[in-house]
Design an enzyme around this catalytic site. Structure first.
Site, mmCIF file in Angstrom:
data_model
loop_
_atom_site.group_PDB
_atom_site.id
_atom_site.type_symbol
_atom_site.label_atom_id
_atom_site.label_comp_id
_atom_site.label_asym_id
_atom_site.label_seq_id
_atom_site.Cartn_x
_atom_site.Cartn_y
_atom_site.Cartn_z
ATOM 1 N N ASP A 53 26.230 -93.672 -22.574
ATOM 2 C CA ASP A 53 26.087 -95.093 -22.845
ATOM 3 C C ASP A 53 24.682 -95.328 -23.410
ATOM 4 O O ASP A 53 23.795 -94.477 -23.275
ATOM 5 C CB ASP A 53 26.321 -95.856 -21.535
ATOM 6 C CG ASP A 53 26.085 -97.338 -21.664
ATOM 7 O OD1 ASP A 53 26.539 -97.929 -22.657
ATOM 8 O OD2 ASP A 53 25.436 -97.914 -20.766
ATOM 9 N N ASP B 158 25.882 -97.159 -16.997
ATOM 10 C CA ASP B 158 25.420 -98.048 -15.934
ATOM 11 C C ASP B 158 26.350 -99.221 -15.638
ATOM 12 O O ASP B 158 26.226 -99.856 -14.598
ATOM 13 C CB ASP B 158 24.050 -98.630 -16.296
ATOM 14 C CG ASP B 158 24.137 -99.630 -17.442
ATOM 15 O OD1 ASP B 158 24.701 -99.271 -18.498
ATOM 16 O OD2 ASP B 158 23.670 -100.772 -17.282
#
Length: 244
Positions: free
Chosen positions: A24, A199
């Protein structure tokens, strides 16, 4: 809720066989900021990610909710595999497309969302694959924004995705897990152990796909209910673990 252990070192994982990393961007490789445009990526981040990819024989992909042109605006040319628009726009390192490019939202949907944002105090973001309401500057807006977006998504047959202080509408059919699966079917990634690092709640699909394919997920940030099996405290720890 029991905490998760940190992941084994990359050197240890590579000693057990080929590894594929799916990373990410916001909140993982770069610290979050009050607005999407306010981020400050680490210096020379594109070169550093490419060097990591070279160390893993090309088995690194950045998988982000940002549109790929927006990602490149913050990183510069990023010559590694990457998936934008929450996995709905996948490119190999040579810029060849996997699957179809994302579709834009109907102009009426965009107009309704933009009008709502201006009236209620949200920050509106138009994307190539959808549109988003940001409310990090005023978290009290969450319930109002979610209620409106859910109704609009239902009316228009769209998917609603939630992230950290963001609500996003896009066409159904793609997520970060589908991006992992698409890359893992290519010659470069096939046969490797997939590790997804992220996250946000939108990264849970990536964690699940990595696990299903024999790998695991790494949650970044505070502990919460998750499909990940390992955790790192924040961006600094991720960069250290990756040796970036």
């Amino acid at each position: 809720m029991e905490d998760l252990p940190p992941p084994p070192s990359l050197a240890h994982l590579q000693g057990q066989g080929p590894v594929a990393l799916f990373l990410d961007f916001d909140g993982t490789l770069v610290e979050l900021a009050p607005t999407p445009d306010a981020i400050t990526p680490p210096d020379d981040i594109a070169r550093r990610i490419r060097a990591l990819s070279d160390r893993l024989d090309g088995r690194v992909a950045v998988v982000t909710g940002r549109a790929l042109d927006d990602l490149q605006k913050h990183t510069g040319p990023l010559s590694v595999a990457r998936a934008g628009s929450h996995g709905s726009h996948c490119l190999s390192a040579d810029d060849s497309i996997l699957g179809d490019a994302p579709r834009e939202l109907d102009s009426d949907v965009v107009s309704r969302l933009e009008t709502f944002a201006a009236k209620e105090g949200f920050r509106f973001e138009r994307k190539s694959h959808g549109a988003a309401l940001h409310y990090r500057s005023d978290p009290s807006l969450e319930d109002k924004g979610l209620s409106f977006a859910q109704e609009l998504a239902s009316d228009a047959g769209l998917d609603l995705k939630r992230g950290k202080a963001v609500i996003e509408l896009m066409h159904p059919g793609a997520d970060k897990g589908s991006a992992v699966r698409a890359f893992m079917q290519t010659d470069i990634f096939a046969g490797a152990t997939p590790v997804f690092v992220g996250d946000d709640v939108t990264d849970e699909d990536g964690f699940g796909a990595a696990s299903d394919l024999g790998g695991f997920g790494v949650l970044v940030g505070e502990m919460r209910e998750t499909a990940a099996s390992h955790r790192l405290d924040g961006v600094t720890q991720v960069l250290d673990w990756l040796d970036l």
